[in-house]
Design a protein around this motif. Structure first.
Motif, PDB file in Angstrom:
ATOM      1  N   LYS A 130      27.057  18.603  14.451  1.00 44.90           N
ATOM      2  CA  LYS A 130      26.079  20.092  14.562  1.00 44.90           C
ATOM      3  C   LYS A 130      24.933  19.881  13.883  1.00 44.90           C
ATOM      4  CE  LYS A 130      27.479  24.139  13.676  1.00 44.90           C
ATOM      5  NZ  LYS A 130      28.389  25.259  13.432  1.00 44.90           N
ATOM      6  N   LYS A 131      24.968  19.533  13.263  1.00 45.14           N
ATOM      7  CA  LYS A 131      23.927  19.464  12.162  1.00 45.14           C
ATOM      8  C   LYS A 131      22.581  18.375  12.719  1.00 45.14           C
ATOM      9  CE  LYS A 131      23.402  21.489   8.706  1.00 45.14           C
ATOM     10  NZ  LYS A 131      22.507  22.503   8.683  1.00 45.14           N
ATOM     11  N   GLU A 161      21.011  19.567  15.863  1.00 45.20           N
ATOM     12  CA  GLU A 161      19.662  20.076  16.199  1.00 45.20           C
ATOM     13  C   GLU A 161      18.817  19.866  15.117  1.00 45.20           C
ATOM     14  OE1 GLU A 161      21.616  22.951  12.219  1.00 45.20           O
ATOM     15  OE2 GLU A 161      22.716  23.726  13.113  1.00 45.20           O
ATOM     16  N   GLU A 200      17.146  18.614  18.471  1.00 45.91           N
ATOM     17  CA  GLU A 200      16.018  19.818  19.074  1.00 45.91           C
ATOM     18  C   GLU A 200      15.350  19.992  18.240  1.00 45.91           C
ATOM     19  OE1 GLU A 200      18.572  23.365  20.718  1.00 45.91           O
ATOM     20  OE2 GLU A 200      19.773  22.800  19.124  1.00 45.91           O
ATOM     21  N   LYS A 201      15.117  19.771  17.244  1.00 49.02           N
ATOM     22  CA  LYS A 201      14.266  20.565  16.252  1.00 49.02           C
ATOM     23  C   LYS A 201      12.565  19.292  16.410  1.00 49.02           C
ATOM     24  CE  LYS A 201      12.586  21.219  11.492  1.00 49.02           C
ATOM     25  NZ  LYS A 201      13.126  20.713  10.022  1.00 49.02           N
TER      26      LYS A 201
END
Length: 257
Positions: free
Chosen positions: A245-246, A249, A252-253
Motif C-alpha cells: 500500500k505504501k 501511495e 500516487e504522491k
C-alpha cells in the motif's frame, strides 16, 4: 476495467497493465521488477493496484527468469546473479524507449520499483538514468560492492568453491562499483525515493540499506517529503500488505501527471 497485455520487445517478455480508457494515451509509467527466482506474473497485485490509480505498469521478466528461464538451478542462478541485475538495468532503457516512441509516457513521469533483486536493480538504475522520476526499493540494497563481498564471504564459509578466479572477482567488483549508489549518492539529485525493509530479513541485509538511508538524509534537508524509510519490525524477506500500500501511495504522491 484493467487491461493486461502480454508482449515482448527485443526478446524481453513483459506484462503491460493499464486502465482500458488509458490504453492509447500518455500516462505516468511504472516499471516493476521481480525478485530472484520469481517472475513477472508473481507481482501482478502490485501492478493491479498501480493501474487502478491511473498508472501504466510494465512488468518484465529478467534474464534467466519466467519465460526466459533456461533450467538453471537456484545455485547456478546465484552464480550469475549480478549479471542478471546489470542486464535488467540495461533493458530498462530499451523498454522505456519503446513506450516513449509509442507516445504512451508523460514527461517526467517514469517510476521504477522492485522487490529484493528488483529493488537492487531499482537502486542501481538510479545511478544510470536521470529519467527516473521516482523510485521504490522493497527489500533492495544500494551497496553493490559491500553486498557482493558479503555474498562471496558467505559462500567461502559454506565451503562452496567459487567459479571465479581472484582476478575475475576483482573485475566483477570494479564493474559493480559503477552501479553502486552508495558510492555515488549524488546521482539521486533529490529524487523521491522510498525504502521498505523488514528488520528480520536474512536474505538482503537490513543494516546496509538503513546505513545508506541515514547517510543520504542530509542531502534531503528541506526536501524531506522526497525520502522515506519504512522499517518493518516483524517482517523478514517478504513484503507486508502495508508495504504494498505504501508503494502505491508513494507513486500516487510523486508520480501522478
Amino acid at each position: 476495467m484493467i487491461v493486461v497485455e502480454k508482449s515482448s520487445i527485443q526478446d524481453i517478455p513483459y506484462l503491460h497493465l493499464v486502465k482500458e480508457e488509458g490504453i492509447g494515451h500518455p500516462l505516468p509509467l511504472c516499471f516493476f521488477i521481480h525478485g530472484f527466482t520469481s517472475a513477472k506474473e508473481h507481482n501482478l497485485h502490485y501492478a493491479y493496484y498501480l493501474a487502478e490509480k491511473g498508472f501504466r505498469v510494465v512488468l518484465p521478466d529478467c534474464l534467466e527468469h519466467g519465460e526466459r528461464a533456461t533450467g538453471k538451478t537456484e545455485e547456478e542462478l546465484g552464480g550469475v546473479f549480478w549479471k542478471i541485475v546489470l542486464n535488467t538495468i540495461h533493458e530498462l532503457s530499451i523498454l522505456k524507449s519503446h513506450f516513449e516512441e509509442e507516445g504512451l509516457v508523460v514527461d517526467h513521469g517514469i517510476g521504477v520499483a522492485g522487490t529484493s533483486m528488483g529493488g537492487i536493480v531499482t537502486l542501481g538504475a538510479l545511478t544510470q538514468y536521470e529519467w527516473i522520476s521516482s523510485a521504490v526499493s522493497l527489500m533492495g540494497n544500494p551497496s553493490y560492492v559491500k553486498f557482493a563481498k558479503a555474498q562471496l564471504e558467505y559462500l567461502k564459509s559454506s565451503g562452496y568453491e567459487l567459479p571465479f578466479s581472484e582476478g575475475e572477482v576483482s573485475a566483477i567488483l570494479d564493474e559493480l562499483s559503477y552501479y553502486d549508489l552508495s558510492l555515488q549518492p549524488e546521482k539521486l539529485n533529490g529524487r523521491p525515493l522510498m525504502f521498505w525493509h523488514g528488520k528480520k530479513d536474512k536474505v538482503v541485509p537490513f543494516h546496509l540499506t538503513e546505513e545508506f538511508y541515514k547517510s543520504i538524509l542530509p542531502a534531503y534537508e528541506g526536501n524531506e517529503n522526497n525520502i522515506l524509510f519504512i522499517a518493518d519490525e516483524r517482517a523478514d524477506h517478504k513484503v507486508s500488505r502495508e508495504g504494498v500500500k505504501k508503494l502505491v501511495e508513494w507513486f500516487e504522491k510523486h508520480l501522478s501527471a
